[in-house]
Design a protein around this motif. Structure first.
Motif, PDB file in Angstrom:
ATOM      1  N   SER A 452      -6.413  -4.862   0.054  1.00 19.10           N
ATOM      2  CA  SER A 452      -6.871  -3.568  -0.450  1.00 19.10           C
ATOM      3  C   SER A 452      -5.775  -2.512  -0.369  1.00 19.10           C
ATOM      4  CB  SER A 452      -8.104  -3.106   0.334  1.00 19.10           C
ATOM      5  OG  SER A 452      -7.796  -2.983   1.714  1.00 19.10           O
ATOM      6  N   ALA A 453      -4.891  -2.630   0.629  1.00 20.62           N
ATOM      7  CA  ALA A 453      -3.800  -1.665   0.759  1.00 20.62           C
ATOM      8  C   ALA A 453      -2.829  -1.780  -0.406  1.00 20.62           C
ATOM      9  CB  ALA A 453      -3.067  -1.877   2.075  1.00 20.62           C
ATOM     10  N   ILE A 454      -2.626  -2.987  -0.898  1.00 24.76           N
ATOM     11  CA  ILE A 454      -1.714  -3.202  -2.027  1.00 24.76           C
ATOM     12  C   ILE A 454      -2.364  -2.775  -3.332  1.00 24.76           C
ATOM     13  CG2 ILE A 454      -0.476  -4.963  -3.343  1.00 24.76           C
ATOM     14  CD1 ILE A 454      -0.192  -6.518  -0.715  1.00 24.76           C
ATOM     15  N   ILE A 455      -3.664  -3.082  -3.468  1.00 28.58           N
ATOM     16  CA  ILE A 455      -4.371  -2.760  -4.703  1.00 28.58           C
ATOM     17  C   ILE A 455      -4.473  -1.251  -4.897  1.00 28.58           C
ATOM     18  CG2 ILE A 455      -6.599  -2.945  -5.873  1.00 28.58           C
ATOM     19  CD1 ILE A 455      -6.958  -5.637  -4.397  1.00 28.58           C
ATOM     20  N   ALA A 456      -4.663  -0.493  -3.785  1.00 30.38           N
ATOM     21  CA  ALA A 456      -4.861   0.950  -3.869  1.00 30.38           C
ATOM     22  C   ALA A 456      -3.666   1.647  -4.517  1.00 30.38           C
ATOM     23  CB  ALA A 456      -5.116   1.519  -2.476  1.00 30.38           C
ATOM     24  N   ASP A 457      -2.438   1.257  -4.154  1.00 28.55           N
ATOM     25  CA  ASP A 457      -1.239   1.892  -4.711  1.00 28.55           C
ATOM     26  C   ASP A 457      -0.110   0.859  -4.693  1.00 28.55           C
ATOM     27  OD1 ASP A 457       0.870   3.481  -5.493  1.00 28.55           O
ATOM     28  OD2 ASP A 457       0.280   5.193  -4.239  1.00 28.55           O
ATOM     29  N   PRO A 458      -0.051  -0.008  -5.711  1.00 24.21           N
ATOM     30  CA  PRO A 458       0.934  -1.110  -5.713  1.00 24.21           C
ATOM     31  C   PRO A 458       2.380  -0.637  -5.590  1.00 24.21           C
ATOM     32  CG  PRO A 458      -0.730  -1.435  -7.422  1.00 24.21           C
ATOM     33  CD  PRO A 458      -0.928  -0.053  -6.884  1.00 24.21           C
ATOM     34  N   ASP A 459       2.733   0.448  -6.282  1.00 22.29           N
ATOM     35  CA  ASP A 459       4.124   0.922  -6.248  1.00 22.29           C
ATOM     36  C   ASP A 459       4.515   1.387  -4.851  1.00 22.29           C
ATOM     37  OD1 ASP A 459       4.434   0.366  -8.917  1.00 22.29           O
ATOM     38  OD2 ASP A 459       3.861   2.379  -9.571  1.00 22.29           O
ATOM     39  N   LYS A 460       3.644   2.168  -4.230  1.00 23.38           N
ATOM     40  CA  LYS A 460       3.934   2.647  -2.884  1.00 23.38           C
ATOM     41  C   LYS A 460       3.966   1.493  -1.893  1.00 23.38           C
ATOM     42  CE  LYS A 460       2.707   6.253   0.420  1.00 23.38           C
ATOM     43  NZ  LYS A 460       1.855   7.434   0.673  1.00 23.38           N
ATOM     44  N   ALA A 461       3.062   0.538  -2.060  1.00 28.77           N
ATOM     45  CA  ALA A 461       3.046  -0.621  -1.169  1.00 28.77           C
ATOM     46  C   ALA A 461       4.336  -1.420  -1.302  1.00 28.77           C
ATOM     47  CB  ALA A 461       1.837  -1.504  -1.492  1.00 28.77           C
ATOM     48  N   ARG A 462       4.829  -1.559  -2.518  1.00 25.88           N
ATOM     49  CA  ARG A 462       6.066  -2.329  -2.736  1.00 25.88           C
ATOM     50  C   ARG A 462       7.250  -1.648  -2.042  1.00 25.88           C
ATOM     51  NH1 ARG A 462       5.339  -2.856  -7.444  1.00 25.88           N
ATOM     52  NH2 ARG A 462       4.736  -5.044  -7.627  1.00 25.88           N
ATOM     53  N   LYS A 463       7.331  -0.318  -2.162  1.00 23.64           N
ATOM     54  CA  LYS A 463       8.420   0.415  -1.506  1.00 23.64           C
ATOM     55  C   LYS A 463       8.343   0.265   0.007  1.00 23.64           C
ATOM     56  CE  LYS A 463       8.822   3.927  -5.138  1.00 23.64           C
ATOM     57  NZ  LYS A 463       8.647   5.367  -5.484  1.00 23.64           N
ATOM     58  N   LEU A 464       7.123   0.310   0.539  1.00 25.52           N
ATOM     59  CA  LEU A 464       6.955   0.174   1.984  1.00 25.52           C
ATOM     60  C   LEU A 464       7.380  -1.218   2.443  1.00 25.52           C
ATOM     61  CD1 LEU A 464       5.902   0.841   4.800  1.00 25.52           C
ATOM     62  CD2 LEU A 464       3.606   0.238   4.001  1.00 25.52           C
ATOM     63  N   LEU A 465       6.943  -2.235   1.719  1.00 22.98           N
ATOM     64  CA  LEU A 465       7.278  -3.597   2.126  1.00 22.98           C
ATOM     65  C   LEU A 465       8.781  -3.839   2.051  1.00 22.98           C
ATOM     66  CD1 LEU A 465       4.372  -5.675   0.512  1.00 22.98           C
ATOM     67  CD2 LEU A 465       4.493  -4.543   2.734  1.00 22.98           C
ATOM     68  N   VAL A 466       9.432  -3.261   1.063  1.00 24.20           N
ATOM     69  CA  VAL A 466      10.890  -3.398   0.964  1.00 24.20           C
ATOM     70  C   VAL A 466      11.556  -2.729   2.165  1.00 24.20           C
ATOM     71  CG1 VAL A 466      12.923  -2.693  -0.359  1.00 24.20           C
ATOM     72  CG2 VAL A 466      10.925  -3.617  -1.544  1.00 24.20           C
ATOM     73  N   ALA A 467      11.021  -1.560   2.582  1.00 17.22           N
ATOM     74  CA  ALA A 467      11.581  -0.864   3.754  1.00 17.22           C
ATOM     75  C   ALA A 467      11.419  -1.705   5.011  1.00 17.22           C
ATOM     76  CB  ALA A 467      10.897   0.486   3.922  1.00 17.22           C
ATOM     77  N   LEU A 468      10.273  -2.394   5.136  1.00 15.77           N
ATOM     78  CA  LEU A 468      10.067  -3.266   6.300  1.00 15.77           C
ATOM     79  C   LEU A 468      10.987  -4.473   6.262  1.00 15.77           C
ATOM     80  CD1 LEU A 468       6.164  -3.168   6.683  1.00 15.77           C
ATOM     81  CD2 LEU A 468       7.891  -1.720   7.763  1.00 15.77           C
ATOM     82  N   LYS A 469      11.218  -4.998   5.086  1.00 13.65           N
ATOM     83  CA  LYS A 469      12.139  -6.138   4.971  1.00 13.65           C
ATOM     84  C   LYS A 469      13.565  -5.720   5.312  1.00 13.65           C
ATOM     85  CE  LYS A 469      11.171  -9.658   4.046  1.00 13.65           C
ATOM     86  NZ  LYS A 469      10.662 -10.754   4.898  1.00 13.65           N
ATOM     87  N   ASP A 470      13.912  -4.479   5.039  1.00 15.13           N
ATOM     88  CA  ASP A 470      15.236  -3.979   5.420  1.00 15.13           C
ATOM     89  C   ASP A 470      15.402  -3.966   6.938  1.00 15.13           C
ATOM     90  OD1 ASP A 470      15.944  -3.638   2.792  1.00 15.13           O
ATOM     91  OD2 ASP A 470      15.460  -1.493   2.730  1.00 15.13           O
TER      92      ASP A 470
END
Length: 581
Positions: A452-470
């Motif tokens: 549900s966190a990804i579905i709510a705002d996919p673009d913001k979720a993608r940026k966050l996940l990339v930051a965590l992968k960094d």
């Protein structure tokens, strides 16, 4: 001229002796002259065998009372005044004060009246001095201030306090049938904050004014509409036919708000949550019914349907309020703890890490379920400090375990992220700080997110996940299979692990459909090069079946329940290099 301080002037003691010439001055001043000196209405009344009569009145009193100068008749003096003077004459009081109202040419007029006894040493008839000060202007100011205090300045509707007074007036001063009852309909505008954020407060005010007008158009005669909060409205309604009348009003509200509202060049469709509460009888406390309606509207915000208050809902709301208050204190005073449930590598039986789970044992509320207090934290906004505390505490626990072990342990910790925290907080900076403060490598922490966190705002979720992968952290999708993830999102997002929800795992040996779902998820993960963790493993048979299916990792009561930090470390030490399930 030399100035002289007031402090240096001689002070003479005060005596009861009359001032020089006082007696002589009194000899030539009559009652009429004394009364004429008053700047307001004044008169002297007498009480004798003929009743109450006016001995003398000044010009203002004569004009107000409708008397001629040579008349001692009461004329147009209101009977209320006559009763007041008569009552005072029969009492032992030295003075009295009261307010009187009369209808003037420009509306009602108000007077502050006083009565006092005059010395009667040389008179057989008791005399009373009456004065009346015009307070009409003061009362008008008070009325305007009261109107401002009881009404909403934007919509001109009653506010929360004014709503209560309007209800009391309807209940006390209207004729109600024996079987009648009243209801409160609470209305919450669902997307009002987005209008404020996107178009500005002026547009938000315009929206509220338009909504108020439309809601007012849906009322029946005798109903009361109020704005009781920022984007909250309420309606008091007489219900001759109980719930059916309330639902009829709800239908009228929906029709009134069905057409879009034009703001600037945009057309806004207003969505609202509606909750109703009905009185048992007319003796019910209106404030209590309002609270019940507000409790119902909170449920309506989650369900998307019109909600009617049920017994117990208010108690639930009161408990949520208690939980919120106590949780706020617990976060400030360190009243929460983390429990750690082991994650087991199914092919070897080794412990690969722990999932950190918040636990709360309150002095007043006792053990509060995480399902309960996390829901309250999300609703109240406390989920952000709660999530930050969990991330920092989990990283510090790893550091303490490393210190006990003498070197970095070959285990990591999973931390859950709420969709609301992801939307409101800088989660990347939070984890960066947690890792830096504890000295833990990012690869030893895993962030668990929901679909549900990804579905709510996919673009913001993608940026966050990339930051965590960094930060070299791993990312697990929690409760997989219960949401609406698609292959495209799984393929495009930097996800490492899928966690199969326990609802599929728990009964998969008895339910063929559940087993098929588990196999499908495992096959999907393999094709996407993702690892899989199965939740809810409570028997050895389940562990062995998942191991044969090729599942990478599992957790559940079969291995261990969540435990405190010390017990978790001891559990890992006891099973270190233990390789059988």
């Amino acid at each position: 001229m030399e100035s002289v301080s007031v402090r240096n002037l001689p002070v003479k003691p005060v005596t009861d002796a009359p001032l020089a010439g006082e007696d002589a001055a009194h000899q030539d001043i009559g009652m009429a002259q004394w009364l004429a000196a008053f700047p307001h209405l004044a008169a002297v009344f007498a009480c004798d065998g003929d009743g109450i009569r006016v001995v003398k009145g000044n010009r203002r009193f004569v004009a107000a009372a409708g008397l001629t100068r040579d008349s001692s008749s009461l004329g147009k003096i209101r009977s209320e005044l006559l009763d007041r003077v008569s009552g005072f004459a029969c009492s032992n009081r030295e003075s009295d004060s009261f307010e009187m109202r009369r209808d003037g040419k420009l509306g009602p007029e108000y007077f502050l009246c006083t009565l006092g006894r005059l010395p009667t040493e040389n008179a057989e008839t008791p005399l009373f001095l009456f004065t009346a000060t015009d307070r009409t202007s003061e009362r008008a100011i008070e009325k305007n201030l009261r109107r401002e205090l009881l009404s909403d300045g934007l919509t001109a509707l009653p506010n929360r306090t004014g709503f209560g007074e309007e209800i009391d007036d309807r209940l006390n001063n209207s004729i109600w049938p024996d079987n009648a009852q009243f209801g409160i309909i609470a209305i919450d505008l669902s997307r009002f904050s987005r209008v404020n954020e996107s178009l500005g407060p002026m547009a938000g005010d315009e929206l509220l004014i338009t909504v108020a007008k439309r809601l007012k158009s849906s009322l029946r005669q005798g109903d009361v509409l109020a704005r009781i909060g920022g984007n909250d409205f309420a309606i008091f309604a007489r219900l001759n036919n109980g719930l059916s009348d309330a639902l009829h009003i709800v239908q009228r509200i929906r029709e009134a708000l069905s057409s879009p509202i034009r703001l600037s060049d945009l057309q806004i469709r207003v969505d609202c949550a509606i909750g109703c509460a009905l009185s048992v009888d007319l003796n019910d406390d209106p404030d209590d019914v309002i609270r019940k309606a507000q409790a119902a509207v909170k449920i309506a915000k989650r369900s998307g349907k019109v909600e009617i208050y049920r017994n117990g809902v208010l108690k639930e709301a009161q408990r949520r309020f208690s939980i919120e208050s106590r949780l706020r204190d617990a976060l400030a005073q360190g009243g929460l703890t983390l429990a750690y449930q082991p994650l087991i590598h199914l092919p070897t039986g080794e412990i690969t890490g722990f999932e950190a789970l918040a636990r709360w044992n309150d002095a007043e509320l006792g053990n509060v379920s995480p399902v309960e207090f996390i829901a309250v934290a999300e609703e109240s906004g406390l989920i952000t400090p709660l999530g930050r505390w969990a991330a920092y505490e989990a990283a510090q626990a790893l550091a303490r375990w490393d210190a006990k072990f003498g070197q970095p342990m070959p285990v990591g910790v999973n931390v859950n992220l709420s969709p609301i925290q992801m939307a409101r907080d800088d989660v990347g900076a939070m984890f960066e700080e947690a890792l830096r403060y504890s000295g833990i490598a990012g690869r030893r922490m895993t962030a668990e997110i929901t679909e549900s966190a990804i579905i709510a705002d996919p673009d913001k979720a993608r940026k966050l996940l990339v930051a965590l992968k960094d930060l070299e952290m791993s990312i697990a999708m929690d409760d997989f299979g219960t949401g609406f993830s698609n292959l495209a999102s799984l393929h495009s997002l930097p996800i490492d692990i899928l966690k199969i929800d326990r609802s599929f795992v728990f009964s998969m040996l008895e339910d063929r459909d559940k087993a098929v779902i588990v196999r499908t998820i495992l096959s999907l993960a393999e094709s996407l090069n993702l690892k899989v963790t199965a939740e809810g493993i409570e028997t050895q048979d389940l562990a062995l079946a998942l191991q044969k299916m090729g599942c990478w990792q599992g957790q559940g009561y079969y291995f261990a329940k969540p435990m405190n930090e010390t017990d978790a470390f001891d559990y890992w030490r006891a099973r270190w290099n233990f390789e059988t399930i």
